[in-house]
Design an enzyme around this catalytic site. Structure first.
Site, PDB file in Angstrom:
ATOM      1  NE  ARG A 119      48.838  60.912  61.621  1.00 26.87           N
ATOM      2  CZ  ARG A 119      49.503  61.322  62.692  1.00 26.87           C
ATOM      3  NH1 ARG A 119      50.735  61.784  62.566  1.00 26.87           N
ATOM      4  NH2 ARG A 119      48.940  61.284  63.874  1.00 26.87           N
ATOM      5  CE  LYS A 141      39.360  50.930  43.365  1.00 29.51           C
ATOM      6  NZ  LYS A 141      38.206  50.197  42.796  1.00 29.51           N
ATOM      7  CD  GLU A 183      40.264  41.380  37.867  1.00 28.53           C
ATOM      8  OE1 GLU A 183      39.549  42.125  37.167  1.00 28.53           O
ATOM      9  OE2 GLU A 183      40.106  41.262  39.103  1.00 28.53           O
ATOM     10  CE  LYS A 225      43.617  49.305  38.134  1.00 23.85           C
ATOM     11  NZ  LYS A 225      43.445  48.303  39.161  1.00 23.85           N
ATOM     12  CD  GLU A 235      35.644  52.568  42.079  1.00 23.73           C
ATOM     13  OE1 GLU A 235      36.749  52.012  42.094  1.00 23.73           O
ATOM     14  OE2 GLU A 235      34.612  52.031  42.477  1.00 23.73           O
ATOM     15  NE  ARG A 239      40.698  52.608  40.369  1.00 25.28           N
ATOM     16  CZ  ARG A 239      41.842  52.690  41.001  1.00 25.28           C
ATOM     17  NH1 ARG A 239      42.364  53.884  41.247  1.00 25.28           N
ATOM     18  NH2 ARG A 239      42.489  51.614  41.386  1.00 25.28           N
ATOM     19  CG  ASN A 243      34.717  47.732  40.947  1.00 25.44           C
ATOM     20  OD1 ASN A 243      35.413  46.900  41.502  1.00 25.44           O
ATOM     21  ND2 ASN A 243      34.789  49.018  41.198  1.00 25.44           N
ATOM     22  CG  HIS A 246      35.309  43.211  40.514  1.00 27.21           C
ATOM     23  ND1 HIS A 246      35.405  43.008  39.154  1.00 27.21           N
ATOM     24  CD2 HIS A 246      36.583  43.151  40.979  1.00 27.21           C
ATOM     25  CE1 HIS A 246      36.671  42.837  38.822  1.00 27.21           C
ATOM     26  NE2 HIS A 246      37.413  42.923  39.912  1.00 27.21           N
ATOM     27  CG  HIS A 250      34.045  41.846  45.747  1.00 32.40           C
ATOM     28  ND1 HIS A 250      34.140  43.224  45.741  1.00 32.40           N
ATOM     29  CD2 HIS A 250      35.210  41.411  45.212  1.00 32.40           C
ATOM     30  CE1 HIS A 250      35.287  43.592  45.218  1.00 32.40           C
ATOM     31  NE2 HIS A 250      35.954  42.510  44.887  1.00 32.40           N
TER      32      HIS A 250
HETATM   33  P1  NAD Z   1      47.264  35.871  45.503  1.00 31.78           P
HETATM   34  O1  NAD Z   1      47.977  37.078  45.886  1.00 31.78           O
HETATM   35  O2  NAD Z   1      46.599  35.073  46.556  1.00 31.78           O
HETATM   36  O3  NAD Z   1      48.242  34.940  44.694  1.00 31.78           O
HETATM   37  C1  NAD Z   1      47.785  33.725  44.190  1.00 31.78           C
HETATM   38  C2  NAD Z   1      48.655  32.520  44.608  1.00 31.78           C
HETATM   39  O4  NAD Z   1      49.802  32.481  43.796  1.00 31.78           O
HETATM   40  C3  NAD Z   1      49.129  32.576  46.042  1.00 31.78           C
HETATM   41  O5  NAD Z   1      49.135  31.269  46.562  1.00 31.78           O
HETATM   42  C4  NAD Z   1      50.560  33.078  45.885  1.00 31.78           C
HETATM   43  O6  NAD Z   1      51.380  32.715  46.959  1.00 31.78           O
HETATM   44  C5  NAD Z   1      50.974  32.400  44.611  1.00 31.78           C
HETATM   45  N1  NAD Z   1      52.012  33.067  43.846  1.00 31.78           N
HETATM   46  C6  NAD Z   1      52.139  34.393  43.622  1.00 31.78           C
HETATM   47  N2  NAD Z   1      53.114  34.623  42.748  1.00 31.78           N
HETATM   48  C7  NAD Z   1      53.621  33.431  42.411  1.00 31.78           C
HETATM   49  C8  NAD Z   1      54.640  33.017  41.531  1.00 31.78           C
HETATM   50  N3  NAD Z   1      55.295  33.879  40.762  1.00 31.78           N
HETATM   51  N4  NAD Z   1      54.918  31.703  41.441  1.00 31.78           N
HETATM   52  C9  NAD Z   1      54.208  30.797  42.179  1.00 31.78           C
HETATM   53  N5  NAD Z   1      53.219  31.121  43.011  1.00 31.78           N
HETATM   54  C10 NAD Z   1      52.932  32.429  43.116  1.00 31.78           C
HETATM   55  O7  NAD Z   1      46.106  36.182  44.426  1.00 31.78           O
HETATM   56  P2  NAD Z   1      46.023  37.190  43.192  1.00 31.78           P
HETATM   57  O8  NAD Z   1      45.099  36.546  42.248  1.00 31.78           O
HETATM   58  O9  NAD Z   1      47.348  37.627  42.737  1.00 31.78           O
HETATM   59  O10 NAD Z   1      45.314  38.463  43.828  1.00 31.78           O
HETATM   60  C11 NAD Z   1      44.013  38.413  44.338  1.00 31.78           C
HETATM   61  C12 NAD Z   1      43.843  39.546  45.310  1.00 31.78           C
HETATM   62  O11 NAD Z   1      44.008  40.774  44.623  1.00 31.78           O
HETATM   63  C13 NAD Z   1      42.479  39.596  45.955  1.00 31.78           C
HETATM   64  O12 NAD Z   1      42.630  39.821  47.320  1.00 31.78           O
HETATM   65  C14 NAD Z   1      41.807  40.774  45.283  1.00 31.78           C
HETATM   66  O13 NAD Z   1      40.871  41.395  46.105  1.00 31.78           O
HETATM   67  C15 NAD Z   1      42.972  41.668  45.000  1.00 31.78           C
HETATM   68  N6  NAD Z   1      42.756  42.600  43.896  1.00 31.78           N
HETATM   69  C16 NAD Z   1      43.048  43.897  44.111  1.00 31.78           C
HETATM   70  C17 NAD Z   1      42.907  44.824  43.101  1.00 31.78           C
HETATM   71  C18 NAD Z   1      43.321  46.237  43.324  1.00 31.78           C
HETATM   72  O14 NAD Z   1      43.045  47.081  42.458  1.00 31.78           O
HETATM   73  N7  NAD Z   1      44.002  46.540  44.403  1.00 31.78           N
HETATM   74  C19 NAD Z   1      42.455  44.410  41.834  1.00 31.78           C
HETATM   75  C20 NAD Z   1      42.160  43.073  41.640  1.00 31.78           C
HETATM   76  C21 NAD Z   1      42.324  42.165  42.683  1.00 31.78           C
HETATM   77  N1  GLY Z   2      40.504  46.659  40.305  1.00 40.43           N
HETATM   78  C1  GLY Z   2      39.625  47.770  40.282  1.00 40.43           C
HETATM   79  C2  GLY Z   2      40.310  49.090  40.386  1.00 40.43           C
HETATM   80  O1  GLY Z   2      41.509  49.175  40.520  1.00 40.43           O
HETATM   81  O2  GLY Z   2      39.667  50.083  40.353  1.00 40.43           O
END
Ligand code: NAD
Ligand code: GLY
Length: 360
Positions: A119, A141, A183, A225, A235, A239, A243, A246, A250
């Site tokens: 939890r 998130k 972003e 942010k 949100e 917030r 999006n 998005h 998505h």
């Molecule tokens: P990712 O985590 O898939 O990373 C991208 C690629 O880069 C992967 O192949 C990873 O292994 C590689 N990588 C990471 N760091 C590296 C480094 N320093 N050197 C070499 N390779 C490296 O993708 P991302 O773009 O970082 O994240 C996308 C994800 O984030 C999606 O799932 C999206 O939904 C999520 N997201 C979440 C939020 C949130 O608020 N939680 C906001 C935006 C996006």
């Molecule tokens: N990436 C959108 C949020 O964090 O609200």
């Protein structure tokens, strides 16, 4: 090093450290760990690059690690379970700390695992992509995808701190760097016109990985942010403006199969959709739309949608979105360049017109 703060209630405020060489500063990390048991969650691409470096500053802890396969297609409940398997096999207690070392996929999964295990255990974000450093690691998130909808299973769960070491971006490939810039551009478009103008002037330096320019872009993005999250953690209002692009994005990610388009690429295309829809509502003019397309192009991002997705598929996928109310599609649009709207009910005639023109 620069330190920003995400201001939250109930003693849950936390720092975002931004700088160079941060991964080897033991004290920076260990001051936030209040347990002996620490699990590091990473993936098979990032672990060989940075896991050992992290382990050397954690020699006094009982360490475990979970190395997941690399890719958006593994951001699922099935792979989340691998984290629980390891925590239970190692008999980790409720005061354990989880460190998410990776991009947004690992950050979202690690955070959600931390929210669920017994939890809730403490967690720390060490984002390693530009996208994770400017967006996903900040704000709490967390979650995983479902075959029928992106990020549909998850929780709001805040970290103890975020450590954004710009040096790790040296190993990130150019396509991923551009995805992160989507972003970054978003903050300029939704609420920070001066930053957008700076981005327009400095995009060549960012693409060329100029360290000073990148550091400024990370800091300004995180400041935006942190401010938005501090104002509206769960949100219920502003917030949702984060999006922008998005809802469409998505739909593209889900419709074309997770992992085909990078998240940032889908957001870039989705933002161009949103700009077109905003123009049809009379909020933007042709020059604004061209300006928005130009900045994404300058960041080497795609602006046209996948040819194989049909209009009906977008509408179907957009019907599964967390901003929707009573099943009605709601999207974030732009009232002006630099000012996002709150979620608006989509005018289906205008949406259809945009999709027909834009998606073919
Ligand atoms: P990712 O985590 O898939 O990373 C991208 C690629 O880069 C992967 O192949 C990873 O292994 C590689 N990588 C990471 N760091 C590296 C480094 N320093 N050197 C070499 N390779 C490296 O993708 P991302 O773009 O970082 O994240 C996308 C994800 O984030 C999606 O799932 C999206 O939904 C999520 N997201 C979440 C939020 C949130 O608020 N939680 C906001 C935006 C996006
Ligand atoms: N990436 C959108 C949020 O964090 O609200």
């Amino acid at each position: 090093m620069n330190v920003l703060q995400v201001e939250l209630d109930n003693n849950r405020s936390y720092p975002i450290y931004i700088g160079s060489g941060l991964l080897s500063q033991a004290e920076l990390l260990t001051q936030h760990i209040r347990s002996k048991q620490v699990v590091i969650v990473s993936n098979e691409t990032i672990a060989p690059l940075y896991l050992a470096q992290l382990e050397t500053v954690l020699t006094d802890y009982q360490l475990a690690s979970v190395i997941l396969p690399d890719g958006e297609q593994y951001k699922t409940l099935q792979y989340l379970e691998k984290i629980f398997d390891e925590l239970l096999a190692k008999k980790f207690s409720r005061n354990a700390t989880l460190i998410a070392l990776g991009g947004g996929v690992i950050g979202d999964m690690g955070g959600f695992a931390a929210a669920c295990y017994q939890r809730g255990i403490a967690f720390i974000q060490i984002p390693t992509t530009l996208l994770a450093q400017v967006d996903s690691s900040v704000g709490g998130k967390t979650g995983v995808n479902h075959p029928l909808g992106k990020n549909m299973i998850g929780a709001f769960y805040q970290p103890q701190c975020v450590i954004a070491d710009a040096d790790v971006l040296d190993t990130l490939d150019d396509r991923q760097l551009s995805a992160g810039l989507a972003e970054v551009i978003k903050y300029g478009l939704i609420r920070d016109l001066a930053f957008l103008e700076w981005l327009e002037a400095n995009m060549p330096s960012l693409i060329a990985r100029d360290k000073v320019a990148l550091a400024y872009a990370i800091e300004r993005s995180c400041a935006n942010k942190a401010e938005v999250v501090g104002e509206d953690e769960f949100e219920s209002g502003v917030r949702a403006t984060l999006n922008l692009g998005h809802t469409f994005g998505h739909a593209i990610e889900t419709g074309s199969g997770y992992g085909h388009y990078l998240h940032g690429e889908a957001v870039a295309i989705g933002t161009c959709f949103a700009a077109d829809l905003s123009r049809r509502l009379g909020w933007l003019n042709d020059i604004d739309v061209a300006r928005i397309q130009a900045i994404f192009k300058a960041a080497n991002l795609p602006i046209t949608p996948p040819a194989e997705m049909a209009t009906e598929q977008y509408v179907d996928l957009m019907a599964v979105d967390k901003k929707n109310v009573d099943g009605k599609i709601r999207v974030i649009l732009l009232e002006a360049v630099g000012k996002a709207s709150l979620p608006v009910n989509v005018d289906l005639v205008q949406l259809q017109a945009t999709l027909n023109d834009y998606a073919g």
